[in-house]
Design an enzyme around this catalytic site. Structure first.
Site, short mmCIF file in Angstrom:
data_model
loop_
_atom_site.label_atom_id
_atom_site.label_comp_id
_atom_site.label_asym_id
_atom_site.label_seq_id
_atom_site.Cartn_x
_atom_site.Cartn_y
_atom_site.Cartn_z
N PRO A 240 0.83 -1.20 0.00
CA PRO A 240 0.00 0.00 0.00
C PRO A 240 0.87 1.26 0.00
O PRO A 240 2.05 1.21 0.34
CB PRO A 240 -0.79 -0.12 1.32
N HIS A 246 -6.89 0.04 4.96
CA HIS A 246 -8.01 0.71 4.31
C HIS A 246 -8.46 -0.11 3.12
O HIS A 246 -7.68 -0.88 2.53
CB HIS A 246 -7.61 2.12 3.87
N ILE A 247 -9.71 0.05 2.76
CA ILE A 247 -10.31 -0.70 1.67
C ILE A 247 -10.74 0.27 0.58
O ILE A 247 -11.36 1.30 0.85
CB ILE A 247 -11.54 -1.50 2.16
#
Length: 319
Positions: A240, A246-247
């Protein structure tokens, strides 16, 4: 936006060279009464001269501030055609300022390499690397949102769940223009800070992930009723950009290039299924499997870790 703010925004934008993946449209028509498809794709922005950049700057009008948080700013603007007429807002402009060396490397044109991160590489090198990056203040903009200091008007859902470990919020991603449903892109940020990436997910997190998945889908279609749940794609990135779980929530129709490609985007449903099939107790999880993903050759993880491992040398990560 005041005239001074507009001037400041345009001055910042004018200083940047611009690289962008093409946007395509497909038109159905006919030639000699036989159907055909015309595919039109924007070419990359030309940045070969100062004159070109100045012309681009001069063509930007009606700059409207969509928001800002820490070093990130985003705008909608209109461009001027050759005959002097103005488009409706047709440019989404993001500024990262002042940016870091890692930002420069991320957005530089570079060759990509596929690497395999074994559990040993993760524990010995990647985990300490993550810890060092978290300590550099790169999560300030995330904590600004979670702690209610910025972007609160953009939050479309706050879900307290069954307690602090379940809580999360949702808001538009800075790359979305916030109106085109075909390119919808939201972020779901979890409140808990013990999960830095998908590597921290364990079998015991499966019920929580299922809860997140369902609530995110429900909230998105409630806020945007033109969409249905099976028109949405949920994924996480690895590696990331920032190490706080987080999505990403996007319209399945969105074409976002490498950010959704194999080797970058890991589907949330697939992660849950993998956790369900991993052998071991409730503490077994994604830290125990090998992950294959791509890195740019300018990435610190490539130059100081994988490139050296490939040559049989000792890694030189600056931790």
């Amino acid at each position: 936006m005041s005239s001074d703010q507009k001037k400041a925004a345009e001055e910042l934008i004018a200083k940047f060279e611009i690289n962008q993946n093409g946007r395509r449209i497909a038109l159905l028509g006919s030639i000699d009464e036989k159907q055909g498809i015309l595919i039109a794709e924007r070419t990359a922005f030309a940045t070969e001269s100062l004159q070109t950049l100045q012309a681009f700057h001069a063509a930007i009008t009606r700059v409207n501030n969509l928001g800002d948080n820490d070093i990130y700013r985003w705008y909608l603007a209109s461009s001027v055609t050759d005959n002097g007429s103005q488009h409706q807002p047709d440019l989404k402009l993001n500024i990262i300022w002042p940016c870091t060396e890692q930002h420069i490397k991320k957005y530089s044109d570079q060759i990509l390499r596929m690497v395999t991160e074994t559990p040993n590489i993760y524990h010995q090198y990647i985990r300490p690397y993550m810890s060092a990056k978290r300590e550099e203040g790169r999560l300030n903009w995330v904590f600004n949102i979670l702690e209610g200091r910025t972007e609160q008007e953009d939050v479309i859902l706050r879900d307290a769940g069954h307690g602090p470990e379940d809580a999360f919020l949702m808001l538009p991603d800075l790359n979305w223009d916030r109106k085109t449903m075909g390119s919808l892109h939201l972020l779901a940020l979890v409140q808990r800070r013990d999960i830095w990436s998908l590597r921290d997910l364990k079998k015991r997190h499966i019920p929580w992930l299922r809860y997140l998945q369902q609530r995110v889908l429900e909230a998105t279609v409630n806020v945007y009723p033109d969409l249905e749940q099976d028109q949405l794609k949920l994924y996480v990135h690895y590696q990331p950009t920032y190490y706080h779980f987080h999505i990403h929530v996007v319209n399945v129709m969105l074409e976002a290039g490498t950010t959704q490609a194999t080797g970058k985007a890991f589907g949330l449903e697939n992660i849950i299924s993998q956790l369900e099939t991993i052998a071991g107790d409730e503490e077994a999880g994604m830290a125990d499997v090998s992950l294959t993903y791509f890195l740019g050759e300018a990435s610190e993880l490539w130059t100081d870790l994988y490139a050296l491992l490939k040559q049989g040398q000792e890694p030189k990560l600056n931790l």
